[in-house]
Structures are given as structure tokens and as C-alpha cells.
Design an enzyme around this catalytic site. Structure first.
Site, PDB file in Angstrom:
ATOM      1  N   ASP B  51     -18.162  91.079  65.525  1.00 22.43           N
ATOM      2  CA  ASP B  51     -17.775  91.001  64.121  1.00 22.43           C
ATOM      3  C   ASP B  51     -18.983  91.054  63.200  1.00 22.43           C
ATOM      4  O   ASP B  51     -20.133  90.948  63.631  1.00 22.43           O
ATOM      5  CB  ASP B  51     -16.979  89.710  63.886  1.00 22.43           C
ATOM      6  N   TYR B 109     -21.564  84.899  75.898  1.00 22.63           N
ATOM      7  CA  TYR B 109     -21.933  84.708  74.495  1.00 22.63           C
ATOM      8  C   TYR B 109     -22.716  83.406  74.371  1.00 22.63           C
ATOM      9  O   TYR B 109     -22.450  82.449  75.104  1.00 22.63           O
ATOM     10  CB  TYR B 109     -20.682  84.564  73.624  1.00 22.63           C
TER      11      TYR B 109
END
Lengths: 240, 240
Positions: B51, B109
Site C-alpha cells: 500500500d 513483513y
């Protein structure tokens, strides 16, 4: 009441310290934050300008305000109104004759060369130039020390004195960087970047180490290397 | 011929990985660099979107090209045409059935919290939240591990399966940071940031450590903390 402030900033997104027509300067952003904070107009006076893209770890400015606010409160309140790439580190009351530029005794700048190609994250804060002969650059470095006419190592401005003193010119190697630090009484426009540009040409073998002495003696700017890129340059500290 | 590529990028100045109308995506910048390099249209297929403002150390994509170019030449030539905040780290030929997204086995992540207020230079790569109870956050962390319905920890998209497996959820403290790392088979939109947002609320004492289990069981997103800011999130690695 007069205050002095120490500020650090990432110069990447600004057109230098001084406010300009049609371009955002760091000064104007700080003055706006003070306006939002105090509802008064506060003009700030820096120890010197930094150019577009140049960073500061310890730029200094002074300002006058009738407001009697605690140092920590000043810092917190102005930082809340500043973008995160400009951080005020300290604000303290000073004598009324303190002047950020006139009272400054000396300054330190550092220039950061990367040992490896920049990553996506480091690219704004270093300059990578492959195959530098660091030893040759170090041979040239001491020639900057002392009082010289730096007209050949700056963007000359008519009637502005170009005789400056460099007290120290040092080299440090870290895990990721070659760092060149210059401590001098004051610096001319593009002076450190012009000195570094010449050192880089020496490192690339395109100029001899002796060129530094020659430029200082002849003040012939056409002999110097191209002005090094802004993003490797940091104003480290102002001494009073 | 099919190629796979590993790329790192600073997401600060992009509107996410995927190209969008009126906003520059990382994908479109890479495709443009390939076009400039090869004079052909190359479409790239990533392992997944990131994003706006999210960073990547090791995003992966694949592409097809008739050009038979050496891996190192690919890397050098495309990097020369990319902005410095996007760096291709590796390109190598792969079997024709390799697919960056479908072939991916798992992903890691990390989310970076700062121990001190961000400096002007670190602010894009970490999030500072004062007074976090790190112990409480660590108590909650293991509850994410395993196969769960993460509908309460994502931006739900109709008909998209929300059952995912987290293999590992770890905490590391460095000199400057608290780092939370999640290794899972795949991740939903805003999933890590939603998990971190909830951990942060736990760290602030506004939610109990047991809330993680409750959200996983009830899939009630309204119980979760606000989605944490993008700038602390890094896509670390894709495993195949």
C-alpha cells in the site's frame, strides 16, 4: 526576549534554508509553525543558509518573542506544528546581543560518500562514486587547512570576502561510508561541495593531489572539480 | 523467456505498488524503466501489492521478455533508468511456470516502532508512540500464530478468503527500535497494520492482551485498534 534554537532537517524536499519565491524554504516552514503556535509573527535569523537538498544536524537560528515560555514547552509546541523532516532540538533564552550569524565562531560540515551503491533508503543522505582512490583524496585533504583565498572553491559573489580559515579537515571511514569533515571559521556558497568535487576528481585520478594548492594560490575556479551533489552534505554544528 | 526479479523500494513517494489512475505506482515506474531499457513493453507481475507509503526490502515480480540478457546486465541497465528510491537487487531466468504471486509459499513483513521520537532523517521508516508497554504487546503476540480467520484484522473484500496461517510472530529490540516480524503464508489488505494497530492499543493499555484471541474468534473488526501507519511497515522477503 531573545531565544536561540538548534534545528535538524532533512533537506531533500526543500529549496534550501532561505524562503524563496515559488519554492518552499525551511525558514518559512519554521516561521509558519511559530505563527500557528504563538499567534504572533516571529522572524527567525539563521547562522547561515544551506542550499537546496543540503541537510542539517545542528543548524542554529535566533528569534525574538515577548512570550515567556519554558524551553521544553517551546520545543514540544513548535515540533507539533512542524513537518517531521524538520525537528527543533533545543530552544533556550540568550542575551539580547546574541546573533545566530554574527556571534558564530566556527562551523562544521561533513560530506558523506557511500562505499557501496546507495539503497532505496540511503540515497538522499550519501553520494556513491565507484572506484575512488581514497588515499589520493587523503593526500590532498591537508592542503585545505589554514587561511586561504577560497575564491576558486565557491560561487563567487562580488565584494564578498573570500579569505577563510579551515581549522581542521579530517577523514573517517565507517562500515558504510567515507566521511570528510571540515571545521572552519565560515564557509562560502558551494564551498564544501566545490572542495569535495575537486577531491572526488582526485579520487578518480582525473586531477593530481597538488591541484588543491594550485587552486588556492591561483583562485582559478576552472581548475576545480564539478560541485559535488547536495545530498551528501550535512551542516553538523555551529560553534559560539 | 521468464525472469524473476527482487526489488527494494522506499514507498514514501509512491501510491503503493500497483499503478493507479492519477497516482504513480511503483509498478508503472519499473515498467517504464524496462521500456526505456529494452524499447519493448514489459508487463511485471508482483508477488502482491504493497500500500501507499509501505516499503519493501525484497518484493518479487516476474516478467516475460524475448531478450536474452545476462542477469547482471539486466540489473545494471534497469537500475540506471529507475529513480534511486527503487532498486532492483536481482534478476534471474526462471522456469516458464514460475509466477511471482501463485508460486509464493510465504512472506515476511516487519513493523518498526521507534524507541525515541523520530529524527528528521528516520521519520519515513519508523513510527514513534510514547509510553508503550512492550511486555503487554509481547504477551499478545503469540496469539496471532497459527491458522485463523483474519477477517477482523483486514480490510475485508467480499468473497476473498480470510483464513490465513501465521507461522511466526517475533519481537526484537535493537538500539533504536522495537521490531515486530510476521511470517505467514499470505496476508490480507491492511492485515499487518491492523494487527500492529491492535498491539499498539494493547501497549497503550487501552486494550487487553486477550483481545487478539477475541477478534480472531469473533472476526469483529470494530474491536481492533486503528490500522497502524504505513511508514513503519516493510515487506521483507517472499519465500518460494
Amino acid at each position: 526576549m531573545r531565544y536561540m534554537a538548534v534545528v535538524s532537517y532533512d533537506g531533500t524536499n526543500y529549496h534550501g534554508f532561505q524562503s524563496q519565491i515559488n519554492a518552499i524554504g525551511i525558514q518559512q516552514v519554521i516561521e509558519k509553525a511559530f505563527r500557528l503556535m504563538t499567534q504572533t509573527e516571529i522572524k527567525i535569523h539563521s547562522a547561515g543558509r544551506t542550499d537546496k537538498g543540503v541537510h542539517a544536524l545542528g543548524q542554529v537560528f535566533h528569534f525574538d518573542s515577548k512570550l515567556n515560555i519554558e524551553p521544553q514547552t517551546w520545543v514540544r509546541a513548535v515540533n507539533q506544528r512542524l513537518p517531521l523532516d524538520i525537528r527543533v532540538k533545543k530552544i533556550k533564552p540568550v542575551k539580547s546581543d546574541f546573533h545566530a550569524r554574527h556571534s558564530a565562531k566556527s562551523k562544521t560540515y561533513k560530506y558523506v560518500l557511500a562505499k557501496k551503491p546507495s539503497t532505496a533508503f540511503s540515497k538522499n543522505y550519501e553520494v556513491y562514486i565507484p572506484n575512488l582512490n581514497i588515499e589520493a583524496m587523503n593526500d590532498a585533504l591537508p592542503h585545505f587547512i589554514g587561511t586561504h583565498d577560497f575564491k576558486g572553491f565557491c560561487q563567487y559573489v562580488k565584494d564578498k570576502p573570500t579569505i577563510k580559515t579551515i581549522y581542521k579537515a579530517t577523514f573517517k571511514e565507517t562500515k558504510k561510508h567515507y566521511i570528510f569533515t571540515f571545521h572552519g571559521n565560515s564557509f562560502l556558497k558551494y564551498m564544501v561541495r566545490s572542495m569535495m568535487g575537486t577531491l572526488i576528481q582526485i579520487g578518480l585520478g582525473k586531477l593530481e593531489s597538488t591541484i588543491v594548492k594550485e587552486i588556492l594560490e591561483t583562485q582559478n575556479r576552472s581548475l576545480a572539480g564539478k560541485t559535488a551533489e547536495a545530498r551528501g552534505l550535512f551542516l553538523v554544528k555551529i560553534y559560539y
